[in-house]
Scaffold this motif. Structure first.
Motif, PDB file in Angstrom:
ATOM      1  N   PRO A  64      35.750  32.414  32.987  1.00 42.71           N
ATOM      2  CA  PRO A  64      36.149  33.766  33.017  1.00 42.71           C
ATOM      3  C   PRO A  64      37.240  33.964  32.273  1.00 42.71           C
ATOM      4  O   PRO A  64      38.147  33.068  32.130  1.00 42.71           O
ATOM      5  CB  PRO A  64      36.317  33.992  34.672  1.00 42.71           C
ATOM      6  CG  PRO A  64      35.738  32.966  35.577  1.00 42.71           C
ATOM      7  CD  PRO A  64      35.836  31.695  34.519  1.00 42.71           C
ATOM      8  N   ALA A  65      37.511  35.025  31.715  1.00 45.48           N
ATOM      9  CA  ALA A  65      38.654  35.228  30.743  1.00 45.48           C
ATOM     10  C   ALA A  65      40.009  35.308  31.466  1.00 45.48           C
ATOM     11  O   ALA A  65      41.122  34.960  30.885  1.00 45.48           O
ATOM     12  CB  ALA A  65      38.453  36.721  30.305  1.00 45.48           C
ATOM     13  N   THR A  97      38.556  37.411  41.303  1.00 41.87           N
ATOM     14  CA  THR A  97      39.545  38.262  41.289  1.00 41.87           C
ATOM     15  C   THR A  97      40.025  38.766  39.734  1.00 41.87           C
ATOM     16  O   THR A  97      39.359  38.172  38.992  1.00 41.87           O
ATOM     17  CB  THR A  97      40.891  37.433  41.694  1.00 41.87           C
ATOM     18  OG1 THR A  97      41.799  38.347  41.860  1.00 41.87           O
ATOM     19  CG2 THR A  97      41.029  36.302  41.068  1.00 41.87           C
ATOM     20  N   ASP A  98      40.665  39.773  39.719  1.00 48.92           N
ATOM     21  CA  ASP A  98      41.301  40.262  38.386  1.00 48.92           C
ATOM     22  C   ASP A  98      42.470  39.596  38.146  1.00 48.92           C
ATOM     23  O   ASP A  98      43.022  39.477  36.799  1.00 48.92           O
ATOM     24  CB  ASP A  98      41.255  41.732  38.168  1.00 48.92           C
ATOM     25  CG  ASP A  98      39.970  42.524  38.351  1.00 48.92           C
ATOM     26  OD1 ASP A  98      39.302  41.906  37.973  1.00 48.92           O
ATOM     27  OD2 ASP A  98      40.066  43.657  38.866  1.00 48.92           O
ATOM     28  N   GLN A  99      43.004  38.733  39.013  1.00 51.60           N
ATOM     29  CA  GLN A  99      44.349  37.976  38.733  1.00 51.60           C
ATOM     30  C   GLN A  99      44.161  36.897  37.887  1.00 51.60           C
ATOM     31  O   GLN A  99      43.197  36.318  37.891  1.00 51.60           O
ATOM     32  CB  GLN A  99      44.806  37.630  40.227  1.00 51.60           C
ATOM     33  CG  GLN A  99      46.219  37.068  40.185  1.00 51.60           C
ATOM     34  CD  GLN A  99      46.585  36.676  41.465  1.00 51.60           C
ATOM     35  OE1 GLN A  99      46.105  36.539  42.589  1.00 51.60           O
ATOM     36  NE2 GLN A  99      47.982  36.382  41.658  1.00 51.60           N
ATOM     37  N   GLU A 100      45.291  36.766  37.068  1.00 51.53           N
ATOM     38  CA  GLU A 100      45.309  35.404  36.263  1.00 51.53           C
ATOM     39  C   GLU A 100      45.345  34.408  37.073  1.00 51.53           C
ATOM     40  O   GLU A 100      46.071  34.012  38.138  1.00 51.53           O
ATOM     41  CB  GLU A 100      46.491  35.472  35.411  1.00 51.53           C
ATOM     42  CG  GLU A 100      46.382  36.484  34.167  1.00 51.53           C
ATOM     43  CD  GLU A 100      45.380  36.110  33.250  1.00 51.53           C
ATOM     44  OE1 GLU A 100      45.094  34.829  33.116  1.00 51.53           O
ATOM     45  OE2 GLU A 100      45.205  36.841  32.244  1.00 51.53           O
ATOM     46  N   VAL A 101      44.387  33.320  36.990  1.00 52.70           N
ATOM     47  CA  VAL A 101      44.357  32.184  37.581  1.00 52.70           C
ATOM     48  C   VAL A 101      44.512  30.967  36.843  1.00 52.70           C
ATOM     49  O   VAL A 101      43.710  30.776  35.864  1.00 52.70           O
ATOM     50  CB  VAL A 101      42.901  31.874  38.272  1.00 52.70           C
ATOM     51  CG1 VAL A 101      42.657  30.620  38.927  1.00 52.70           C
ATOM     52  CG2 VAL A 101      42.446  33.212  39.502  1.00 52.70           C
ATOM     53  N   GLY A 131      53.736  35.543  39.293  1.00 55.95           N
ATOM     54  CA  GLY A 131      52.702  36.368  39.721  1.00 55.95           C
ATOM     55  C   GLY A 131      51.180  35.855  39.655  1.00 55.95           C
ATOM     56  O   GLY A 131      50.323  36.358  39.873  1.00 55.95           O
ATOM     57  N   LYS A 132      51.224  34.749  38.702  1.00 53.54           N
ATOM     58  CA  LYS A 132      50.094  34.138  38.416  1.00 53.54           C
ATOM     59  C   LYS A 132      49.392  33.294  39.780  1.00 53.54           C
ATOM     60  O   LYS A 132      50.247  32.995  40.724  1.00 53.54           O
ATOM     61  CB  LYS A 132      50.124  33.118  37.601  1.00 53.54           C
ATOM     62  CG  LYS A 132      50.939  33.359  36.067  1.00 53.54           C
ATOM     63  CD  LYS A 132      50.221  34.630  35.637  1.00 53.54           C
ATOM     64  CE  LYS A 132      50.946  35.030  34.177  1.00 53.54           C
ATOM     65  NZ  LYS A 132      52.262  35.401  34.493  1.00 53.54           N
ATOM     66  N   LEU A 133      48.161  33.171  40.191  1.00 52.89           N
ATOM     67  CA  LEU A 133      47.476  32.416  40.911  1.00 52.89           C
ATOM     68  C   LEU A 133      47.446  30.972  40.435  1.00 52.89           C
ATOM     69  O   LEU A 133      46.584  30.692  39.623  1.00 52.89           O
ATOM     70  CB  LEU A 133      46.159  33.110  41.508  1.00 52.89           C
ATOM     71  CG  LEU A 133      45.654  32.211  42.864  1.00 52.89           C
ATOM     72  CD1 LEU A 133      44.528  33.268  43.688  1.00 52.89           C
ATOM     73  CD2 LEU A 133      45.062  30.860  42.801  1.00 52.89           C
TER      74      LEU A 133
END
Length: 370
Positions: A166-167, A139-143, A94-96
């Motif tokens: 970004p975090a 995005t809020d997704q983990e990149v 599910g990570k980008l």
């Protein structure tokens, strides 16, 4: 040493496509090879050098007795299958995953990133680590940036990590450091190296002084060269002259871009963020001090520290001889898969994927282009 490089005309404008100068350099090469005691085998460590040599048919004008072989100079090709599997695992969870376009089709132990994307996984093509940071900011997704390449791409990756990304941003580092791999190739009993043609792009970061230990340890010359046809021919003249004179020197044949000490600011960023550790170079060996791992101070941005990534560390395709090709032990035509099961449209090994891969280059331009 020898005059006659692309920037040595005394003119106000650099000239890179000069047939007369190319012929003069070819003649100089021939006379130097005739002067040498034995045949000469040069190994270069840059996929872009191989592209230039193949595309412009430079091997067709090399004198008898001079061989120019490709070494471990394609970063995509030496990215270990386990590192690809880590990126695949992250994308499947599910990570980008953001990475360079030529990494998508590189096979892992089972799947490629392209296959994951086709199955609905989030895999994005970016042109830099900074592009991946921009994705994370939107995005809020983990990149996760799958960082691949040598010093020229590792330094920009380091720069973004020093700039408070970004975090939700992290890096899966598969970056490599070239000089220790040159040591391994030079010391291998199956590889004859009379001289190295080193990559001018990486040397813009490291400078030429980094090659002094290689020249001293192995008693052979290293010449840093550029990428235009005349650049390559001029660098080969410098190399063959040093070999004929039995002079294990480090020569800068790309002075318009490269200095002895390199880019100090880039080096500061590189070594602040990364440390050199032993790591697998795909199909070649576990090379000491040649893989760039993120230092503990930046562990918050290290995908391996941040996420649980379990992969099979022994998943290499056994039929592919890409490692032998990248180590200079074999030519693409010696692989039983070359041009049959393994093609650019359906690559089995990493050497057929990238535009800098020796198998893809050989498939594209032929054995010796005239």
């Amino acid at each position: 040493m020898t005059a006659g490089g692309p920037a040595d005309s005394g003119a106000d404008e650099l000239t890179f496509r000069d047939p007369e100068r190319a012929d003069a350099l070819r003649a100089r090469l021939e006379s130097l090879v005739d002067r040498a005691d034995d045949s000469i085998r040069i190994v270069h460590v840059c996929g872009t050098h191989e592209q230039t040599i193949a595309e412009f048919g430079l091997r067709s004008i090399l004198p008898d007795g001079l061989t120019v072989a490709m070494g471990p100079g394609c970063p995509v090709c030496v990215t270990d299958s386990a590192e690809v599997d880590e990126a695949v695992t992250l994308a499947e969870s599910g990570k980008l995953v953001a990475t360079y376009g030529d990494m998508l089709d590189v096979p892992g132990g089972d799947r490629s990133l392209a296959a994951v994307r086709d199955a609905g996984g989030d895999v994005e093509v970016v042109y830099s680590a900074a592009d991946a940071v921009s994705l994370a900011a939107e995005t809020d997704q983990e990149v996760v940036f799958f960082g691949v390449g040598f010093e020229t791409t590792a330094a920009p990756t380091a720069s973004v990590l020093r700039n408070d990304p970004p975090a939700n941003f992290s890096v899966l580092s598969a970056h490599k450091y070239v000089p220790p791999a040159m040591d391994v190739v030079a010391a291998h009993p199956n590889t004859r190296v009379d001289g190295f043609l080193a990559a001018g792009n990486a040397a813009t970061i490291t400078g030429t002084e980094v090659f002094e230990p290689i020249a001293g340890t192995h008693d052979l010359p290293v010449v840093v060269g550029g990428f235009e046809p005349l650049d390559v021919l001029y660098a080969l003249v410098e190399l063959v002259e040093a070999i004929a004179d039995d002079e294990p020197a480090v020569v800068n044949a790309y002075p318009r871009c490269v200095s002895a000490t390199g880019n100090q600011a880039a080096q500061t960023a590189l070594w602040d963020v990364f440390e050199r550790v032993e790591g697998e170079w795909r199909g070649i060996a576990a090379v000491p001090d040649a893989t760039l791992a993120i230092r503990p101070e930046y562990a918050a941005y290290d995908a391996r520290e941040r996420f649980d990534i379990e992969v099979d560390r022994d998943s290499e395709t056994t039929e592919c001889i890409c490692g032998d090709i990248m180590a200079g032990h074999a030519a693409p035509r010696e692989c039983p898969l070359f041009g049959e099961e393994c093609t650019p449209a359906s690559p089995v090994g990493a050497c057929m994927v990238s535009d800098e891969g020796p198998c893809r280059i050989r498939q594209t331009f032929g054995e010796v282009r005239q």
